[in-house]
Design an enzyme around this catalytic site. Sequence first.
Site, mmCIF file in Angstrom:
data_model
loop_
_atom_site.group_PDB
_atom_site.id
_atom_site.type_symbol
_atom_site.label_atom_id
_atom_site.label_comp_id
_atom_site.label_asym_id
_atom_site.label_seq_id
_atom_site.Cartn_x
_atom_site.Cartn_y
_atom_site.Cartn_z
ATOM 1 N N HIS A 264 0.861 -1.196 0.000
ATOM 2 C CA HIS A 264 0.000 0.000 0.000
ATOM 3 C C HIS A 264 0.893 1.240 0.000
ATOM 4 O O HIS A 264 1.722 1.383 -0.881
ATOM 5 C CB HIS A 264 -0.944 -0.091 1.206
ATOM 6 C CG HIS A 264 -2.047 0.904 1.263
ATOM 7 N ND1 HIS A 264 -2.457 1.660 0.198
ATOM 8 C CD2 HIS A 264 -2.859 1.259 2.294
ATOM 9 C CE1 HIS A 264 -3.458 2.444 0.561
ATOM 10 N NE2 HIS A 264 -3.744 2.224 1.825
ATOM 11 N N HIS A 305 -2.340 -2.496 -9.598
ATOM 12 C CA HIS A 305 -3.334 -1.837 -8.732
ATOM 13 C C HIS A 305 -4.599 -2.677 -8.718
ATOM 14 O O HIS A 305 -4.981 -3.261 -9.717
ATOM 15 C CB HIS A 305 -3.666 -0.431 -9.252
ATOM 16 C CG HIS A 305 -4.287 0.447 -8.230
ATOM 17 N ND1 HIS A 305 -5.634 0.426 -7.963
ATOM 18 C CD2 HIS A 305 -3.736 1.347 -7.382
ATOM 19 C CE1 HIS A 305 -5.885 1.296 -7.001
ATOM 20 N NE2 HIS A 305 -4.758 1.867 -6.621
ATOM 21 N N ASP A 363 2.738 5.369 -6.732
ATOM 22 C CA ASP A 363 3.989 5.267 -5.969
ATOM 23 C C ASP A 363 5.220 5.161 -6.850
ATOM 24 O O ASP A 363 6.346 5.256 -6.354
ATOM 25 C CB ASP A 363 3.921 4.039 -5.045
ATOM 26 C CG ASP A 363 2.875 4.229 -3.967
ATOM 27 O OD1 ASP A 363 1.950 3.413 -3.893
ATOM 28 O OD2 ASP A 363 2.971 5.230 -3.234
HETATM 29 C C1 SDX Z 1 -1.419 2.034 -3.382
HETATM 30 O O1 SDX Z 1 -6.183 0.698 -3.215
HETATM 31 C C2 SDX Z 1 -5.692 1.830 -3.494
HETATM 32 O O2 SDX Z 1 -6.359 2.692 -4.035
HETATM 33 C C3 SDX Z 1 -4.243 2.001 -3.105
HETATM 34 C C4 SDX Z 1 -3.584 3.312 -3.513
HETATM 35 C C5 SDX Z 1 -4.197 4.498 -2.796
HETATM 36 O O3 SDX Z 1 -4.079 5.623 -3.318
HETATM 37 O O4 SDX Z 1 -4.708 4.314 -1.656
HETATM 38 O O5 SDX Z 1 -3.687 3.507 -4.903
HETATM 39 C C6 SDX Z 1 -2.095 3.342 -3.134
HETATM 40 O O6 SDX Z 1 -1.374 1.228 -2.489
HETATM 41 C C7 SDX Z 1 -0.890 1.734 -4.753
HETATM 42 C C8 SDX Z 1 -0.291 0.282 -4.860
HETATM 43 C C9 SDX Z 1 1.132 0.323 -4.292
HETATM 44 N N1 SDX Z 1 1.662 -1.086 -4.193
HETATM 45 C C10 SDX Z 1 2.627 -1.492 -5.022
HETATM 46 O O7 SDX Z 1 3.082 -0.836 -5.960
HETATM 47 C C11 SDX Z 1 3.147 -2.886 -4.678
HETATM 48 C C12 SDX Z 1 3.253 -3.730 -5.958
HETATM 49 N N2 SDX Z 1 1.884 -4.000 -6.435
HETATM 50 C C13 SDX Z 1 1.280 -5.255 -6.051
HETATM 51 O O8 SDX Z 1 1.618 -5.730 -4.806
HETATM 52 C C14 SDX Z 1 -0.188 -5.331 -6.435
HETATM 53 O O9 SDX Z 1 -0.293 -4.874 -7.707
HETATM 54 C C15 SDX Z 1 -1.227 -4.630 -5.578
HETATM 55 C C16 SDX Z 1 -1.117 -5.007 -4.131
HETATM 56 C C17 SDX Z 1 -1.088 -3.156 -5.686
HETATM 57 C C18 SDX Z 1 -2.602 -5.034 -6.088
HETATM 58 O O10 SDX Z 1 -2.719 -6.388 -5.827
HETATM 59 P P1 SDX Z 1 -4.103 -7.169 -6.195
HETATM 60 O O11 SDX Z 1 -5.159 -6.256 -6.634
HETATM 61 O O12 SDX Z 1 -4.429 -8.089 -5.069
HETATM 62 O O13 SDX Z 1 -3.697 -7.955 -7.482
HETATM 63 P P2 SDX Z 1 -3.041 -9.353 -7.448
HETATM 64 O O14 SDX Z 1 -1.987 -9.408 -6.375
HETATM 65 O O15 SDX Z 1 -4.135 -10.357 -7.420
HETATM 66 O O16 SDX Z 1 -2.292 -9.363 -8.838
HETATM 67 C C19 SDX Z 1 -2.945 -9.806 -9.990
HETATM 68 C C20 SDX Z 1 -1.862 -10.559 -10.760
HETATM 69 C C21 SDX Z 1 -1.146 -11.612 -9.912
HETATM 70 O O17 SDX Z 1 -0.719 -12.634 -10.798
HETATM 71 P P3 SDX Z 1 -1.643 -13.995 -10.882
HETATM 72 O O18 SDX Z 1 -1.761 -14.553 -9.470
HETATM 73 O O19 SDX Z 1 -2.980 -13.543 -11.440
HETATM 74 O O20 SDX Z 1 -0.869 -14.900 -11.813
HETATM 75 O O21 SDX Z 1 -0.841 -9.630 -11.153
HETATM 76 C C22 SDX Z 1 0.383 -9.989 -10.532
HETATM 77 C C23 SDX Z 1 0.076 -10.913 -9.380
HETATM 78 O O22 SDX Z 1 1.153 -11.816 -9.128
HETATM 79 N N3 SDX Z 1 0.985 -8.745 -10.040
HETATM 80 C C24 SDX Z 1 2.263 -8.414 -10.157
HETATM 81 C C25 SDX Z 1 2.369 -7.132 -9.599
HETATM 82 N N4 SDX Z 1 1.171 -6.743 -9.146
HETATM 83 C C26 SDX Z 1 0.326 -7.739 -9.415
HETATM 84 N N5 SDX Z 1 3.316 -9.070 -10.682
HETATM 85 C C27 SDX Z 1 4.505 -8.413 -10.638
HETATM 86 N N6 SDX Z 1 4.694 -7.175 -10.112
HETATM 87 C C28 SDX Z 1 3.647 -6.516 -9.588
HETATM 88 N N7 SDX Z 1 3.831 -5.294 -9.076
#
Ligand code: SDX
Length: 427
Positions: A264, A305, A363
């Site tokens: 997050h 996201h 971010d």
């Molecule tokens: C913020 O919610 C909000 O609005 C948050 C925010 C706000 O203003 O409040 O926007 C701020 O928190 C932005 C996000 C910051 N976090 C990161 O940058 C960390 C990296 N991102 C991931 O951890 C992830 O993308 C999340 C946590 C942000 C979202 O995760 P989800 O929605 O649970 O999606 P997911 O984990 O189910 O991913 C879907 C797929 C997965 O692959 P499969 O299981 O379908 O095969 O995409 C892949 C994930 O493995 N994936 C990534 C990835 N993010 C998702 N693979 C590689 N790198 C990534 N960054």
Amino acid sequence: MAKKALLTIEGRDPIELPILSGSTGPDVIDVSKLTAQGYFTYDPGFVSTASCDSAITYIDGDAGTLLHRGYPIEQLAENSDFLEMCYLLLYGELPTADEKAQFDYTISHHTMVHEQIRVFFNGFRRDAHPMAIMIGVVGALSAFYHDSLDIADERHRNVSAMRLIAKMPTLAAMCYKYSLGQPFMYPRNDLNYAENFLYMMFGVPCETYEVNPIIARAMDRIFMLHADHEQNASTSTVRLAGSTGANPFACIASGIAALWGPSHGGANEAVLNMLDEIGDVSRVSEFVKRAKDKDDPFRLMGFGHRVYKNYDPRARVMKQTCDEVLDQLGVNNDPQLQLAMELEKIALEDPYFVEKKLYPNVDFYSGIILKAIGIPVSMFTVMFATGRTPGWIAHWNEMISGSYKIGRPRQLYTGENQRDFKPMKDR
Ligand code: SDX
């Protein structure tokens, strides 16, 4: 004619569930009466769950649009400022000139903290993570305002909102000064919100500090881009804490705690650490490969996201601000910016990221500007928390000023069924 969903369960009469529509976005199926029918819904991570109705912010994840009280973030970032954004989020409309002047005056006259708070810092190690300090100090603020903690009283709610928005930069700067062993700087009422923050961060008592207007404008815009984002994890935490009747300072402290996680708000700090780990453009492909490897826990920080399946509009504005600030500071060839741009280019062309609709989020670029401004990496998530405070408070106030119930989710129980106690001799 009210829309309805029919839930058909084998061997049972269909269950009618009302479908509710908002002003825009997906309709929702009201499942609240399912418990009476002997069922819970099951949605870990709340991927398909609307936890409340709200009129503050709307995100269209597919289109990549973000509206605050109906106004696109791009227009607000270009034409407004952070305190006007705070007013808009809290009260629903853009202020008139008089309303804005009054709001700015009110906020600037709440920026000081009680002198005892200064002593509070002494309990922390100098190298304590500033988010740990912020959770403690913001929660502790409620100990200083016994006269205005009646959440049923609109005046109390409003003055708490003013105090929190006004004091976050003061407390954030105190965290930084404490880590340096430098004296805390008192806020100045002749400076605007972002100027005052930079003064408290980088000023010292021994000499005058001239705020760079370019950096102040960039700082103000960074706060704006973080101001609110509908029911994200930390805002949902604030709402859940608030639903118990907890005071607003405790609720915001819970939001700060939730924001700290690297998935997050902690991602901005994690992006810079990731860029440091990658080190050179030649290693970008290696890390993109790791991010795609199911067996490797590494993820590209700043990418992906839950809602945006398009470019995060805040990332676009952040990148534009990044270019402006680095250009005006004469840091055009910042190696980490070059590395970030190469990483973005490779990732956005990679089928894995295209198929999963993984784009840079807010971010991804914020850390590069914050670093160029001179803010240490450990303070990045504190910047996010400072910007997000009006959003948290607006959602808390929207809930408390309306009708609400204590949040109490249920579960799918997978543990032991009832069994008798086993005396020690029989174990
Ligand atoms: C913020 O919610 C909000 O609005 C948050 C925010 C706000 O203003 O409040 O926007 C701020 O928190 C932005 C996000 C910051 N976090 C990161 O940058 C960390 C990296 N991102 C991931 O951890 C992830 O993308 C999340 C946590 C942000 C979202 O995760 P989800 O929605 O649970 O999606 P997911 O984990 O189910 O991913 C879907 C797929 C997965 O692959 P499969 O299981 O379908 O095969 O995409 C892949 C994930 O493995 N994936 C990534 C990835 N993010 C998702 N693979 C590689 N790198 C990534 N960054």
